[in-house]
Design a protein around this motif. Structure first.
Motif, PDB file in Angstrom:
ATOM      1  N   PHE A   1       0.849  -1.193   0.000  1.00 57.44           N
ATOM      2  CA  PHE A   1       0.000   0.000   0.000  1.00 57.44           C
ATOM      3  C   PHE A   1       0.878   1.233   0.000  1.00 57.44           C
ATOM      4  N   LYS A   2       0.710   2.015  -1.049  1.00 57.96           N
ATOM      5  CA  LYS A   2       1.561   3.182  -1.224  1.00 57.96           C
ATOM      6  C   LYS A   2       1.049   4.348  -0.376  1.00 57.96           C
ATOM      7  N   SER A   3       1.982   5.104   0.173  1.00 56.35           N
ATOM      8  CA  SER A   3       1.583   6.323   0.880  1.00 56.35           C
ATOM      9  C   SER A   3       2.738   7.311   0.814  1.00 56.35           C
ATOM     10  N   LYS A   4       2.458   8.540   1.256  1.00 55.08           N
ATOM     11  CA  LYS A   4       3.536   9.540   1.232  1.00 55.08           C
ATOM     12  C   LYS A   4       4.400   9.431   2.480  1.00 55.08           C
ATOM     13  N   ALA A   5       3.754   9.038   3.576  1.00 58.81           N
ATOM     14  CA  ALA A   5       4.514   8.867   4.817  1.00 58.81           C
ATOM     15  C   ALA A   5       3.845   7.832   5.706  1.00 58.81           C
ATOM     16  N   VAL A   6       4.656   7.208   6.567  1.00 60.83           N
ATOM     17  CA  VAL A   6       4.134   6.231   7.518  1.00 60.83           C
ATOM     18  C   VAL A   6       4.570   6.651   8.915  1.00 60.83           C
ATOM     19  N   ILE A   7       3.623   6.576   9.843  1.00 64.07           N
ATOM     20  CA  ILE A   7       3.979   6.825  11.245  1.00 64.07           C
ATOM     21  C   ILE A   7       3.950   5.495  11.981  1.00 64.07           C
ATOM     22  N   VAL A   8       5.100   5.089  12.491  1.00 62.13           N
ATOM     23  CA  VAL A   8       5.208   3.800  13.186  1.00 62.13           C
ATOM     24  C   VAL A   8       4.878   4.024  14.656  1.00 62.13           C
ATOM     25  N   ALA A   9       3.803   3.422  15.114  1.00 61.79           N
ATOM     26  CA  ALA A   9       3.335   3.648  16.484  1.00 61.79           C
ATOM     27  C   ALA A   9       2.845   2.341  17.082  1.00 61.79           C
ATOM     28  N   ASP A  10       3.570   1.250  16.796  1.00 61.86           N
ATOM     29  CA  ASP A  10       3.045  -0.048  17.220  1.00 61.86           C
ATOM     30  C   ASP A  10       3.594  -0.524  18.562  1.00 61.86           C
TER      31      ASP A  10
ATOM     32  N   PRO B   1      15.495   3.530  18.432  1.00 61.37           N
ATOM     33  CA  PRO B   1      15.648   3.300  16.990  1.00 61.37           C
ATOM     34  C   PRO B   1      15.744   4.658  16.305  1.00 61.37           C
ATOM     35  N   PRO B   2      16.058   4.675  15.015  1.00 58.62           N
ATOM     36  CA  PRO B   2      16.027   5.972  14.333  1.00 58.62           C
ATOM     37  C   PRO B   2      14.628   6.575  14.456  1.00 58.62           C
ATOM     38  N   LEU B   3      14.547   7.856  14.776  1.00 54.25           N
ATOM     39  CA  LEU B   3      13.239   8.485  14.965  1.00 54.25           C
ATOM     40  C   LEU B   3      12.577   8.838  13.633  1.00 54.25           C
TER      41      LEU B   3
ATOM     42  N   ASN C   1      13.607   8.329   5.426  1.00 56.69           N
ATOM     43  CA  ASN C   1      12.878   8.716   4.218  1.00 56.69           C
ATOM     44  C   ASN C   1      11.475   8.118   4.246  1.00 56.69           C
ATOM     45  N   GLY C   2      10.493   8.971   4.430  1.00 52.71           N
ATOM     46  CA  GLY C   2       9.107   8.512   4.356  1.00 52.71           C
ATOM     47  C   GLY C   2       8.517   7.947   5.631  1.00 52.71           C
ATOM     48  N   TYR C   3       9.223   8.010   6.740  1.00 54.49           N
ATOM     49  CA  TYR C   3       8.625   7.497   7.972  1.00 54.49           C
ATOM     50  C   TYR C   3       9.149   8.207   9.215  1.00 54.49           C
ATOM     51  N   VAL C   4       8.331   8.141  10.258  1.00 54.20           N
ATOM     52  CA  VAL C   4       8.753   8.590  11.588  1.00 54.20           C
ATOM     53  C   VAL C   4       8.300   7.540  12.604  1.00 54.20           C
ATOM     54  N   VAL C   5       8.974   7.505  13.753  1.00 56.48           N
ATOM     55  CA  VAL C   5       8.645   6.526  14.787  1.00 56.48           C
ATOM     56  C   VAL C   5       8.266   7.285  16.053  1.00 56.48           C
ATOM     57  N   VAL C   6       7.175   6.870  16.689  1.00 55.80           N
ATOM     58  CA  VAL C   6       6.676   7.620  17.851  1.00 55.80           C
ATOM     59  C   VAL C   6       6.374   6.690  19.034  1.00 55.80           C
TER      60      VAL C   6
ATOM     61  N   LYS D   1      13.084  17.242  11.132  1.00 55.25           N
ATOM     62  CA  LYS D   1      12.520  18.323  11.945  1.00 55.25           C
ATOM     63  C   LYS D   1      11.752  17.779  13.153  1.00 55.25           C
ATOM     64  N   TYR D   2      11.262  16.535  12.984  1.00 59.23           N
ATOM     65  CA  TYR D   2      10.539  15.894  14.083  1.00 59.23           C
ATOM     66  C   TYR D   2      11.479  15.676  15.281  1.00 59.23           C
ATOM     67  N   ALA D   3      12.668  15.149  15.006  1.00 61.12           N
ATOM     68  CA  ALA D   3      13.630  14.929  16.088  1.00 61.12           C
ATOM     69  C   ALA D   3      14.029  16.254  16.730  1.00 61.12           C
ATOM     70  N   THR D   4      14.205  17.256  15.878  1.00 61.62           N
ATOM     71  CA  THR D   4      14.580  18.579  16.394  1.00 61.62           C
ATOM     72  C   THR D   4      13.488  19.119  17.308  1.00 61.62           C
ATOM     73  N   SER D   5      12.251  18.968  16.863  1.00 63.06           N
ATOM     74  CA  SER D   5      11.180  19.530  17.681  1.00 63.06           C
ATOM     75  C   SER D   5      10.989  18.717  18.965  1.00 63.06           C
ATOM     76  N   LEU D   6      11.237  17.397  18.888  1.00 58.84           N
ATOM     77  CA  LEU D   6      11.150  16.586  20.121  1.00 58.84           C
ATOM     78  C   LEU D   6      12.173  17.051  21.150  1.00 58.84           C
ATOM     79  N   LYS D   7      13.346  17.454  20.651  1.00 61.18           N
ATOM     80  CA  LYS D   7      14.400  17.896  21.560  1.00 61.18           C
ATOM     81  C   LYS D   7      13.993  19.152  22.310  1.00 61.18           C
ATOM     82  N   SER D   8      13.118  19.914  21.704  1.00 60.87           N
ATOM     83  CA  SER D   8      12.698  21.139  22.379  1.00 60.87           C
ATOM     84  C   SER D   8      11.550  20.856  23.353  1.00 60.87           C
ATOM     85  N   THR D   9      11.075  19.601  23.404  1.00 62.86           N
ATOM     86  CA  THR D   9      10.031  19.256  24.370  1.00 62.86           C
ATOM     87  C   THR D   9      10.652  18.462  25.506  1.00 62.86           C
ATOM     88  N   TYR D  10       9.852  18.236  26.530  1.00 66.30           N
ATOM     89  CA  TYR D  10      10.343  17.446  27.659  1.00 66.30           C
ATOM     90  C   TYR D  10      10.642  16.010  27.254  1.00 66.30           C
TER      91      TYR D  10
END
Lengths: 277, 103, 432
Positions: free
Chosen positions: C152-161, C292-294, C297-302, C349-358
């Motif tokens: 299944f094609k998508s522009k981005a995947v958020i891994v939250a499992d 893991p890497p946060l 290309n095409g994904y973020v992990v939360v 930018k996600y990792a950068t913004s996480l660093k600015s949070t608690y």
């Protein structure tokens, strides 16, 4: 669609989840509670899906058909997300109070009305809310096709199927010409889960809803008016879970011995009771 | 007080009695989500799975490690403590397995 | 199937992280699907049971008035337990007892279903009871997801499992394989008790709750374990967190739970409560070493999948960071979709913004906290010592009392505490 030469119908019903099941004052099943696809219907659907796997996806088409209130759409969509191709719901207030005779009449008429020449029709052995096991066989009679109930094994042979029907203490194997209707036991298979490919398709699939008028029946022929069964009295029976005793012991042997001892005591007690009586 | 007198060693407790409180939707055995390789378990020096699994899905029967998938709550513990490569672990197919009502 | 692109974003996993992300994205008008292997959504999810803070405020200013929360946590207790002794620090903070409150006890199966429903109402499509196989990766780029072999094609995947992320494992995205060093095993039981009994026993008003956390000291073989007890509306969440690495052969993980449950102190707190549900789940130790890497290309992990769980032995917080990371990721992903750049560079930018949070700041600041928190001597030696010493100090007997210092020396000797080692261990407090 035309190259899909093998057409399967599966009759599906939605039932209250067992812990919520209760009857209304009028003796009808309370349909306002949380519900699920009748487990036996899921086995019927799985039988259809397995047949589709055998014959080939490109040649086969599965129609799931249900009769009930609009929220039965839930089970139909679930069936679609497991791999069924089309879903039909017969839904009309006029159908309320239908017994198995009226239900089979309505479903049989609907199937004929669809104009699809089904090669095989599957139904669950029974529902867990009505437990009659009447509807499947009656639909077959309406359609004028042979039926076998209690089926737990199906071998597809082209123009016929070889099925195993379970009996108490044994089984019978039948050779059944197609088209035919089979009602499926819960021992027949293990239903699969949904698949994303089908679930996405199911989300957008239109579920065609038919009314009693649409299939050319009248209010007198279905619902309570068309049902020869009269509900005399309804009683809700609830009881607490029977006291449960766990066998304790260090080893499996200890536990088994304790169980054997308990069973022996029970047998002795019932013998003594019989003597007294 | 010696360590072996600690209450932890004297507990008479069978976790299986508790699992009746949990809701499971059990998939077919041939689709079991975890499998083990008995020949590897046979030579395992620690068999930690027997102790670490919180629902005792691993049992030593006649000297062999036996795995029972039905009571698995999908925590992943056995996969971590098995350093011998015997446990192959996957999630059950969707909707099967443990169904927490409370969580 | 390769050309099918039904959604811009797939979120895998309907816990606090995934549902918050899906909710945020749907709010932004992004075409998003949230997929969870549980049916109903939330039925695989477990946590100790407290959601600290108000990370959800970004999505709904008054979320806690609508969410199925159990009780607002108004007080906190931290205790030490040995086999026959208990000691409790008991804090009551007047300001915790007022709206908007600082934390809430929750039962995740209910809470997570609500959160997913909010995402759905915002416009996300929900798929329950579907287990995703892995990410669809081509030439180092995540193209979408794979389910039952279909792509299944998508522009981005958020891994939250979650903690035991099969998606990361199956996609070969872990920096190093998980080990038993990386997780605690959480074992929990929900015990039902009438509402009035809970309020009477714990001195609470209606809607008010409390949180207990214990160090389980003096366990044999240097087992490192902690216990918790949280009050829900009509039940208690009771559990232990066991360091799997220290679990010796011969002791079952659930024995540690049962031992805790049978401790006289706990026994009184849970008296007459009825066993309702037993659960076990991983708790990531959290921290940078197992992360893991946060993004890529095409994904973020939360959330827990990214080991964004914080614990320093005094507070433990996984739900809050999960929600926050989900939202931070969704902000970046939504921007990425809008400008059409979901490259690793942009998603960083996600990792950068996480660093600015608690969330990430805590993990960086407390990166050595385990040196203190998981030091077995805290559990095996110091906890029994403190309890034995204080017992002697407090006991009134019909004989002359010893001076504090003499008693202390005696007890230190008896406990076999090496003062140099103890000084080093104690200096670990600086990691807290």
């Amino acid at each position: 669609m035309s190259n899909k030469t093998f057409k399967i119908a599966v009759l599906i019903k939605q039932v209250p989840i067992p812990s919520k099941m209760r009857a209304t004052k009028e003796g009808l099943m309370d349909r306002s509670v949380a519900s699920m696809m009748n487990p036996y219907c899921k086995h019927a659907l799985e039988a259809a899906l397995e047949l589709k796997d055998t014959i080939g996806e490109e040649k086969t088409e599965i129609w799931v058909i249900s009769m009930g209130p609009p929220n039965f759409e839930q089970s139909l969509r679930e069936a679609l997300s497991m791999g069924a191709d089309h879903a039909i719901l017969l839904s009309d207030r006029k159908l309320a109070g239908s017994d198995t005779y009226a239900t089979a009449k309505a479903l049989g008429t609907l199937i004929q009305k669809l104009g699809v020449n089904f090669n095989i029709v599957f139904a669950g052995l029974q529902t867990i809310d009505g437990d009659t096991a009447h509807v499947g066989p009656q639909v077959a009679e309406r359609l004028g096709i042979p039926h076998v109930s209690y089926v737990e094994k199906i071998d597809f042979k082209g123009d016929h199927v070889v099925v195993r029907r379970i009996l108490e203490g044994g089984n019978i194997t039948y050779k059944v010409p197609l088209p035919a209707l089979l009602t499926i036991t819960n021992t027949a298979n293990k239903p699969r889960g949904p698949r994303l490919k089908y679930a996405i398709r199911a989300k957008n699939e239109e579920i065609k809803v038919y009314s009693v008028d649409d299939i050319g029946l009248t209010a007198e022929e279905v619902g309570s008016a068309g049902s020869p069964t009269l509900v005399y009295r309804v009683k809700n029976v609830t009881h607490d879970r029977p006291p449960c005793q766990f066998m304790e012991g260090e080893t499996v042997e200890d536990k088994v011995n304790m169980l054997a001892e308990k069973l022996r005591e029970l047998v002795e007690a019932s013998k003594a009771e019989a003597v007294e009586a | 007080m010696s360590e072996t007198q600690h209450k932890l060693f004297t507990l008479k407790f069978d976790i299986k009695n508790k699992l009746g409180n949990d809701t499971f939707e059990t998939d077919a055995e041939e689709r079991a989500h975890i499998t083990i390789k008995p020949e590897i378990c046979r030579d395992c020096p620690h068999k930690k799975c027997l102790y670490a699994c919180p629902t005792r899905c691993y049992n030593l029967i006649d000297g062999e490690v036996k795995f029972q998938y039905e009571d698995c709550v999908e925590c992943g513990t056995c996969f971590l403590v098995c350093d011998q490569g015997s446990v192959s672990w996957s999630n059950p197919q969707g909707s099967f397995g443990i169904k927490y009502q409370l969580g | 199937m390769e050309d099918v692109s039904d959604y811009d974003v797939y979120v895998i996993g309907g816990g606090p992280a995934g549902s918050s992300a899906a909710w945020y994205l749907a709010d932004q008008g992004i075409n998003v699907a949230l997929i969870d292997r549980g049916k109903p959504i939330g039925s695989k999810n477990v946590s100790g049971g407290v959601l600290w803070g108000h990370d959800l405020k970004v999505l709904d200013e008054e979320w806690w008035k609508k969410a199925p929360i159990e009780r607002a946590i108004i007080s906190k207790k931290i205790g030490l337990l040995t086999e026959d002794k208990a000691m409790l620090f008991d804090w009551d903070f007047e300001e915790w007892g007022h709206e908007p409150y600082v934390g809430f006890s929750i039962l995740r199966a209910k809470f997570d279903r609500w959160l997913a429903k909010r995402a759905q109402e915002a416009g996300a499509d929900i798929y329950e009871g579907i287990a995703v196989d892995k990410l669809w990766i081509e030439k180092g780029e995540v193209k979408g997801i794979v389910q039952a072999g279909d792509k299944f094609k998508s522009k981005a995947v958020i891994v939250a499992d979650g903690a035991n992320s099969r998606i990361l494992i199956n996609s070969g995205l872990l920096t190093k394989p998980f080990s038993q060093n990386d997780f605690y095993l959480g074992i929990k039981e929900v015990l039902t008790l009438p509402e009035e009994t809970i309020e009477e026993r714990f001195g609470l008003n209606s809607e008010e709750g409390t949180a207990f956390e214990f160090i389980l000291g003096g366990l044999p073989k240097n087992i490192v374990a902690g216990g918790f007890l949280y009050t829900n509306k009509r039940s208690l969440s009771l559990g232990v967190v066991v360091d799997l690495d220290t679990l010796p052969l011969g002791i079952h993980s659930y024995d540690v739970f049962e031992y805790y449950k049978q401790h006289p102190k706990i026994k009184r707190l849970i008296k007459d409560a009825k066993e309702e549900e037993y659960a076990a789940h991983f708790v990531p130790k959290g921290g940078l070493h197992m992360m893991p890497p946060l993004f890529g290309n095409g994904y973020v992990v939360v959330g827990d999948a990214a080991a964004l769980c914080f614990s320093n032995g005094l507070v433990i917080n996984g739900n809050g960071p999960a929600i926050r990371s989900g939202i931070e990721a969704a902000k970046v992903v939504s921007e990425a979709i809008k400008i059409g750049d979901t490259s690793s560079k942009f998603l960083s930018k996600y990792a950068t913004s996480l660093k600015s949070t608690y969330v990430l700041e805590n993990l960086i600041r407390f990166k050595n906290v385990e040196k203190f928190k998981d030091n077995p001597r805290i559990y095996s030696t110091y906890t029994p010592f403190i309890l034995n010493f204080s017992e002697k100090l407090l006991r009134e007997e019909n004989k002359p009392r010893e001076h504090l210092v003499k008693l202390l020396k005696q007890e230190l000797k008896e406990a076999g505490i090496n003062s140099i080692k103890a000084a080093i261990d104690l200096s670990g407090v600086r990691y807290l």
